[in-house]
Design a protein around this motif. Structure first.
Motif, PDB file in Angstrom:
ATOM      1  N   ARG A  99      20.043  46.146  22.735  1.00 41.34           N
ATOM      2  CA  ARG A  99      20.961  46.602  21.674  1.00 41.34           C
ATOM      3  C   ARG A  99      21.150  45.524  20.616  1.00 41.34           C
ATOM      4  O   ARG A  99      21.176  45.811  19.421  1.00 41.34           O
ATOM      5  CB  ARG A  99      22.311  47.010  22.276  1.00 41.34           C
ATOM      6  CG  ARG A  99      22.238  48.278  23.106  1.00 41.34           C
ATOM      7  CD  ARG A  99      23.621  48.855  23.401  1.00 41.34           C
ATOM      8  NE  ARG A  99      23.514  50.087  24.159  1.00 41.34           N
ATOM      9  CZ  ARG A  99      23.264  51.270  23.625  1.00 41.34           C
ATOM     10  NH1 ARG A  99      23.118  51.372  22.299  1.00 41.34           N
ATOM     11  NH2 ARG A  99      23.186  52.348  24.377  1.00 41.34           N
ATOM     12  N   ALA A 100      21.289  44.276  21.076  1.00 44.57           N
ATOM     13  CA  ALA A 100      21.473  43.182  20.118  1.00 44.57           C
ATOM     14  C   ALA A 100      20.212  43.022  19.251  1.00 44.57           C
ATOM     15  O   ALA A 100      20.307  42.806  18.034  1.00 44.57           O
ATOM     16  CB  ALA A 100      21.772  41.886  20.853  1.00 44.57           C
ATOM     17  N   ALA A 101      19.052  43.162  19.869  1.00 48.20           N
ATOM     18  CA  ALA A 101      17.804  43.060  19.113  1.00 48.20           C
ATOM     19  C   ALA A 101      17.686  44.203  18.127  1.00 48.20           C
ATOM     20  O   ALA A 101      17.231  44.026  16.984  1.00 48.20           O
ATOM     21  CB  ALA A 101      16.617  43.064  20.071  1.00 48.20           C
ATOM     22  N   ARG A 102      18.143  45.375  18.544  1.00 52.32           N
ATOM     23  CA  ARG A 102      18.095  46.553  17.663  1.00 52.32           C
ATOM     24  C   ARG A 102      18.999  46.360  16.460  1.00 52.32           C
ATOM     25  O   ARG A 102      18.607  46.650  15.311  1.00 52.32           O
ATOM     26  CB  ARG A 102      18.519  47.797  18.451  1.00 52.32           C
ATOM     27  CG  ARG A 102      18.513  49.089  17.656  1.00 52.32           C
ATOM     28  CD  ARG A 102      17.125  49.470  17.227  1.00 52.32           C
ATOM     29  NE  ARG A 102      17.097  50.792  16.602  1.00 52.32           N
ATOM     30  CZ  ARG A 102      16.051  51.283  15.972  1.00 52.32           C
ATOM     31  NH1 ARG A 102      14.944  50.568  15.857  1.00 52.32           N
ATOM     32  NH2 ARG A 102      16.095  52.474  15.420  1.00 52.32           N
ATOM     33  N   GLU A 112      13.780  50.783  19.855  1.00 58.93           N
ATOM     34  CA  GLU A 112      14.145  52.207  19.830  1.00 58.93           C
ATOM     35  C   GLU A 112      13.652  52.911  21.090  1.00 58.93           C
ATOM     36  O   GLU A 112      14.391  53.665  21.723  1.00 58.93           O
ATOM     37  CB  GLU A 112      13.543  52.873  18.597  1.00 58.93           C
ATOM     38  CG  GLU A 112      13.861  54.372  18.506  1.00 58.93           C
ATOM     39  CD  GLU A 112      13.237  55.018  17.293  1.00 58.93           C
ATOM     40  OE1 GLU A 112      13.265  56.266  17.218  1.00 58.93           O
ATOM     41  OE2 GLU A 112      12.722  54.293  16.423  1.00 58.93           O
ATOM     42  N   ARG A 113      12.404  52.650  21.471  1.00 56.41           N
ATOM     43  CA  ARG A 113      11.847  53.280  22.672  1.00 56.41           C
ATOM     44  C   ARG A 113      12.530  52.752  23.922  1.00 56.41           C
ATOM     45  O   ARG A 113      12.765  53.496  24.878  1.00 56.41           O
ATOM     46  CB  ARG A 113      10.342  53.028  22.746  1.00 56.41           C
ATOM     47  CG  ARG A 113       9.520  53.531  21.570  1.00 56.41           C
ATOM     48  CD  ARG A 113       9.877  54.961  21.197  1.00 56.41           C
ATOM     49  NE  ARG A 113       9.775  55.857  22.337  1.00 56.41           N
ATOM     50  CZ  ARG A 113      10.320  57.064  22.388  1.00 56.41           C
ATOM     51  NH1 ARG A 113      11.035  57.520  21.355  1.00 56.41           N
ATOM     52  NH2 ARG A 113      10.170  57.821  23.451  1.00 56.41           N
ATOM     53  N   ALA A 114      12.850  51.452  23.942  1.00 54.66           N
ATOM     54  CA  ALA A 114      13.503  50.865  25.114  1.00 54.66           C
ATOM     55  C   ALA A 114      14.879  51.481  25.345  1.00 54.66           C
ATOM     56  O   ALA A 114      15.263  51.770  26.493  1.00 54.66           O
ATOM     57  CB  ALA A 114      13.613  49.356  24.947  1.00 54.66           C
ATOM     58  N   LEU A 115      15.641  51.696  24.284  1.00 55.45           N
ATOM     59  CA  LEU A 115      16.965  52.300  24.418  1.00 55.45           C
ATOM     60  C   LEU A 115      16.871  53.730  24.935  1.00 55.45           C
ATOM     61  O   LEU A 115      17.706  54.174  25.736  1.00 55.45           O
ATOM     62  CB  LEU A 115      17.699  52.263  23.077  1.00 55.45           C
ATOM     63  CG  LEU A 115      18.173  50.880  22.610  1.00 55.45           C
ATOM     64  CD1 LEU A 115      18.733  50.943  21.200  1.00 55.45           C
ATOM     65  CD2 LEU A 115      19.214  50.316  23.581  1.00 55.45           C
ATOM     66  N   VAL A 116      15.859  54.449  24.505  1.00 53.01           N
ATOM     67  CA  VAL A 116      15.662  55.822  24.986  1.00 53.01           C
ATOM     68  C   VAL A 116      15.494  55.843  26.501  1.00 53.01           C
ATOM     69  O   VAL A 116      15.976  56.753  27.188  1.00 53.01           O
ATOM     70  CB  VAL A 116      14.425  56.456  24.309  1.00 53.01           C
ATOM     71  CG1 VAL A 116      14.034  57.769  25.000  1.00 53.01           C
ATOM     72  CG2 VAL A 116      14.702  56.703  22.836  1.00 53.01           C
ATOM     73  N   VAL A 139       8.786  41.869  31.155  1.00 59.33           N
ATOM     74  CA  VAL A 139       9.653  42.376  32.230  1.00 59.33           C
ATOM     75  C   VAL A 139      10.800  43.149  31.602  1.00 59.33           C
ATOM     76  O   VAL A 139      11.429  42.675  30.649  1.00 59.33           O
ATOM     77  CB  VAL A 139      10.182  41.221  33.104  1.00 59.33           C
ATOM     78  CG1 VAL A 139      11.051  41.765  34.233  1.00 59.33           C
ATOM     79  CG2 VAL A 139       9.022  40.403  33.679  1.00 59.33           C
ATOM     80  N   PHE A 140      11.081  44.327  32.134  1.00 59.87           N
ATOM     81  CA  PHE A 140      12.139  45.195  31.622  1.00 59.87           C
ATOM     82  C   PHE A 140      13.213  45.347  32.702  1.00 59.87           C
ATOM     83  O   PHE A 140      12.918  45.758  33.824  1.00 59.87           O
ATOM     84  CB  PHE A 140      11.567  46.569  31.260  1.00 59.87           C
ATOM     85  CG  PHE A 140      10.331  46.490  30.403  1.00 59.87           C
ATOM     86  CD1 PHE A 140      10.408  46.146  29.065  1.00 59.87           C
ATOM     87  CD2 PHE A 140       9.079  46.726  30.947  1.00 59.87           C
ATOM     88  CE1 PHE A 140       9.278  46.064  28.277  1.00 59.87           C
ATOM     89  CE2 PHE A 140       7.936  46.652  30.171  1.00 59.87           C
ATOM     90  CZ  PHE A 140       8.033  46.317  28.829  1.00 59.87           C
ATOM     91  N   VAL A 141      14.459  45.009  32.351  1.00 61.15           N
ATOM     92  CA  VAL A 141      15.540  45.034  33.339  1.00 61.15           C
ATOM     93  C   VAL A 141      16.606  46.052  32.940  1.00 61.15           C
ATOM     94  O   VAL A 141      16.868  46.271  31.752  1.00 61.15           O
ATOM     95  CB  VAL A 141      16.159  43.633  33.509  1.00 61.15           C
ATOM     96  CG1 VAL A 141      15.144  42.681  34.109  1.00 61.15           C
ATOM     97  CG2 VAL A 141      16.646  43.073  32.185  1.00 61.15           C
ATOM     98  N   PRO A 142      17.234  46.675  33.943  1.00 66.24           N
ATOM     99  CA  PRO A 142      18.180  47.759  33.655  1.00 66.24           C
ATOM    100  C   PRO A 142      19.587  47.300  33.322  1.00 66.24           C
ATOM    101  O   PRO A 142      20.403  48.090  32.855  1.00 66.24           O
ATOM    102  CB  PRO A 142      18.179  48.560  34.962  1.00 66.24           C
ATOM    103  CG  PRO A 142      17.899  47.533  36.020  1.00 66.24           C
ATOM    104  CD  PRO A 142      16.966  46.537  35.379  1.00 66.24           C
TER     105      PRO A 142
END
Length: 260
Positions: A99-102, A112-116, A139-142
């Motif tokens: 969100r901060a990067a967005r 945008e895709r990551a937030l979806v 690496v993608f963390v929840p």
């Protein structure tokens, strides 16, 4: 995760990362397995690798966990993303809030895709072997790390770098292995060809009651005239299917040219 279980899984990941000196090696499947270890060891939602060559993406590999999500997020980094930043700088991209990067307009398509897909944060480390950069691990963390988790967050980044370094070593070792096997095969083929030529030369010399060098000249001239590899002519001589009369004519021509 219990500490002993984590250590066992880490050891398993490192051993598997080193197991690349084998025929039938497939880089995509190898990196997928390494990405699976990352998900388990780093409590991640998903993970994946991008490999680059001369600035172009040449390979994409995502973990089995949420593979479609990871694949989409890797593909969304065409114009920017943690993988590209890490590969471009040769340094890790520490955990960053999606969100901060967005909000900062950083990596618009990727965030945008990551937030979806409900990704809260991401980080990346370079895939490198000494000074050679091969790509990056993402690496993608929840969940976002809390202040109490900052030390653990730094440890996760270091662990991700360790795994990426081992994967880079595995890839480079396989490349060296394939090159050595190829060179060994070429040398063996050259040696076998030389043995066949020597054998054929000896057979003709004995059959014609002439010098071995004279027989070799006949084979060489025949091969040139008919645009054939010398080894193929030698194989025909050994198999007694060569045109003996034509070979003799080449020997006679060579004799005539020598006297002239």
């Amino acid at each position: 995760m219990h500490q002993s279980t984590r250590e066992i899984r880490l050891a398993q990941a490192l051993v598997e990362s080193a197991d690349t000196l084998t025929d039938g090696f497939e880089a995509v499947r190898y990196l997928q397995r390494v990405a699976d270890h990352c998900v388990r060891l780093l409590a991640a939602q998903a993970a994946g690798f991008l490999l680059f060559e001369e600035g172009r993406t040449v390979l994409l590999a995502a973990s089995g966990a949420h593979r479609e999500v990871a694949t989409e997020l890797l593909q969304a980094q065409r114009d920017g993303g943690p993988c590209l930043d890490s590969y471009g700088s040769g340094r890790p991209v520490p955990p960053v809030s999606i969100r901060a990067a967005r909000e900062a307009a950083r990596w618009p398509e990727f965030t945008e895709r990551a937030l979806v897909h409900g990704i809260a944060a991401t980080y990346a480390v370079p895939l490198r072997r000494r000074q050679q950069l091969l790509g990056a691990l993402n690496v993608f963390v929840p969940e976002l790390p809390t202040e109490d988790d900052e030390d653990a967050d730094g440890a996760a980044l270091r662990l991700a770098q360790l795994i990426a370094d081992c994967a880079a070593l595995g890839l480079q070792n396989n490349t060296t292995y394939v090159q050595c096997r190829t060179h060994a095969g070429q040398l063996q083929q050259a040696l076998s060809s030389r043995v066949r030529i020597e054998q054929a030369k000896g057979m003709l010399a004995e059959r014609w009651n002439t010098a071995a060098d004279h027989a070799f000249v006949a084979m060489r001239q025949y091969a040139r005239r008919h645009r054939l590899p010398l080894d193929r002519v030698a194989t025909a001589v050994i198999g007694r299917v060569a045109d003996d009369a034509a070979l003799r004519r080449e020997a006679e021509r060579a004799d005539g040219e020598g006297r002239a």
